[in-house]
Write an enzyme that holds these catalytic residues in place. Structure first.
Site, PDB file in Angstrom:
ATOM      1  CG  ASP A 164      -0.470  -2.696  -4.416  1.00 38.19           C
ATOM      2  OD1 ASP A 164      -1.459  -2.678  -3.660  1.00 38.19           O
ATOM      3  OD2 ASP A 164       0.583  -3.274  -4.121  1.00 38.19           O
ATOM      4  CD  GLU A 393      -0.933 -11.824  -5.273  1.00 39.40           C
ATOM      5  OE1 GLU A 393      -0.864 -10.693  -4.779  1.00 39.40           O
ATOM      6  OE2 GLU A 393       0.024 -12.359  -5.888  1.00 39.40           O
TER       7      GLU A 393
END
Length: 426
Positions: A164, A393
Site C-alpha cells: 500500500d 503481520e
C-alpha cells in the site's frame, strides 16, 4: 520452538481466524476476506484440511464480477471497525465488495493444491470448477489493465499491489490530489500503532482514487485511462505471469487445452515484456510509471519478487546476489525497502519491514531457479522471526520487532509451508 510446536501454533491461529468458508487476516484490523490473503492461506490450510483449502479459494472466486475481476475485499458481513467499508466503495454487489483487485495468486495456489492433493476425486472436481474463473480473471487483467497490449498490466491504485505505502508510489502519488476528498475516520489506528501504518496524507489519496473510480460507476473499460496512478509493478506482473503458467499446466492436466493455450501465451508474452523493466544499475527489476513513461528509480522488493516467475537464469542469479547484499545491511531478509535507502523505515508497513508471504514467493522462485542457498537463508530468517517474535503481520528487518496485526493468518500459513516443505525434503 521446535518445528511441530510452530506448526501446531500456526494451525491454531488459522482456525481462530476461520469464518467457516473463508478466513479473515486477523480479528479487528482486517475483519473481512482479502483476495491474496485467502489464496495464500489456502496453501497452509491444505496440510491439515484439504477440502477446506479448496473452499477458501472457491469462496473468493464466487464473488468474481461479471467482467472477470476478482475484488480485493469481500464484505461478507457488517463490521464498522474497518474503513473504507461498503458504504464508501458503493459497488452495488449483492454481497458487497471493493472495486479493485489484488495480486492474482489464485492460479499459483490452485496448481499447488492440486499437486499435493490426497483426494484426487475432490481435487479434480474443485480444480475444474476454478479453472474457467481464474482464466477469466487473467483475461480481465490483460484486457482492462494493458490496453496497448504490451504484455504487462498496470496498477491503478496502490492497494491493488498489496504494498500500500511503498516508496515506489511516492512520485506518482504527487499527481493524486486531495481536494474534495470526503471526511473520514480511519479505523486501522484503533488496532495498530500509527507509526507502523500508512500516513494520513497517503490515506487521503487512497480515498481520492476510490471516489474517482466510483464516479465512473466502476466501469473497468474506463478506470485505467482515468487513473492518475498507473504503475507497472514487476512483482505484481511476475505473480500474474506465474499464475498464468501454473494455470496452463493445471489445465493441461485436466484436458482443458484451450484454457492451457491462452494462459501459456499470456505467460510467454509477459515474460518477454518483463525484460523491459530490468535495471543494470540496480541488478533487479524496477517499477515503470506509465503516465510518465519512465522507470521508478527505486530498488524495492517488487523487483526481487519478480523471480517468482520464470525469469532468465542470469536474472535469477543476479537477484539472488542482490538479496545476499541486502542481507549484509540488515539482520533479517527480505526487507521491503533497502536498509541503506534514505526512505527506509523499518516499522512502517511496506517501507522497510519483512513480510513472510513475500519471503515465501521469492524463495519459491529462487528454488525453481536453483538458487538454493539464497532461498534457504530467506527461509531460515523467516523462521527465526517467528520463533523470536511470534506470528505478526510483518517485522522490522533490523530488530525483528513484530509490527501491525497479531496472530496473522497468512503468516501462519507460510510457516506451515516452510516447515512442511522442509520435512518433505528430509
Amino acid at each position: 520452538m521446535v518445528a511441530q510446536t510452530l506448526v501446531d501454533h500456526a494451525v491454531e491461529i488459522i482456525r481462530s481466524n476461520d469464518q467457516g468458508t473463508y478466513t479473515v487476516p486477523t480479528h479487528g484490523l482486517y475483519p473481512f476476506q482479502w483476495n491474496w490473503d485467502s489464496a495464500l492461506t489456502a496453501l497452509g490450510i491444505s496440510f491439515f484440511d484439504e477440502e477446506r483449502a479448496w473452499t477458501e479459494l472457491s469462496t473468493l472466486m464466487d464473488h468474481q464480477w461479471e467482467d472477470g475481476m476478482v475484488p480485493h475485499i469481500v464484505f461478507h458481513k457488517e463490521d464498522e471497525g474497518y474503513f473504507p467499508g461498503p458504504d464508501v466503495w458503493q459497488t452495488s454487489r449483492k454481497v458487497p465488495t471493493s472495486g479493485i483487485s489484488q495480486p492474482p495468486v489464485a492460479g499459483f495456489a490452485a496448481r499447488k493444491l492440486f499437486e499435493r492433493a490426497k483426494d484426487s476425486t475432490v481435487s479434480v472436481q474443485q480444480a475444474k470448477q476454478l479453472l474457467p474463473k481464474i482464466d477469466a480473471w487473467h483475461d480481465w487483467f490483460y484486457r482492462c489493465r494493458d490496453p496497448k497490449r504490451t504484455g504487462l498490466v498496470a496498477l491503478i491504485h496502490p492497494w491493488e499491489s498489496g504494498r500500500d505505502n511503498s516508496v515506489d508510489w511516492d512520485l506518482a502519488f504527487q499527481r493524486v490530489p486531495t481536494d474534495g476528498v470526503m471526511p473520514f475516520q480511519r479505523r486501522d489506528l484503533q488496532h495498530a500503532d500509527a507509526s507502523h501504518r500508512p500516513t494520513q496524507a497517503q490515506y487521503e489519496r487512497y480515498i481520492y482514487l476510490v471516489q474517482l473510480f466510483r464516479s465512473l460507476n466502476w466501469d473497468n473499460s474506463k478506470l485505467h485511462d482515468a487513473s492518475p496512478f498507473q504503475i507497472v509493478d514487476p512483482g505484481f506482473n511476475a505473480i500474474l505471469i506465474r499464475s498464468c503458467a501454473d494455470l496452463a499446466d493445471l489445465a493441461d492436466e485436466l484436458g482443458e487445452t484451450e484454457i492451457a493455450a491462452r494462459n501459456r501465451a499470456r505467460a510467454e508474452k509477459g515474460a518477454r515484456a518483463m525484460e523491459t523493466l530490468w535495471s543494470d544499475t540496480h541488478n533487479q527489476y524496477l517499477c515503470f510509471d506509465r503516465r510518465l513513461g519512465k522507470s521508478v528509480d527505486n530498488p524495492s522488493i517488487a523487483g526481487l519478487l519478480a523471480v517468482v516467475a520464470a525469469v532468465p537464469q542470469n536474472r535469477a542469479m543476479q537477484i539472488g546476489a542482490r538479496i545476499m547484499e541486502l542481507g549484509e545491511t540488515c539482520r533479517y531478509l527480505v526487507p521491503s525497502q533497502p536498509a541503506t535507502s534514505p526512505h527506509f523505515d523499518g516499522k512502517r508497513y511496506w517501507r522497510g519491514p519483512v513480510w513472510l508471504i513475500v519471503n515465501y514467493l521469492i524463495s519459491d522462485g529462487l528454488k525453481r531457479a536453483n538458487q538454493i542457498d539464497v532461498a534457504e537463508r530467506i527461509i531460515s530468517d523467516s523462521l527465526d522471526l517467528i520463533a523470536n517474535s511470534g506470528f505478526a503481520e510483518y517485522y522490522d528487518p533490523n530488530t525483528g520487532e513484530p509490527c501491525g496485526g497479531k496472530s496473522f493468518t497468512w503468516t501462519a500459513a507460510m510457516v506451515i509451508e516452510f516447515l512442511t516443505q522442509a520435512r518433505a525434503q528430509t
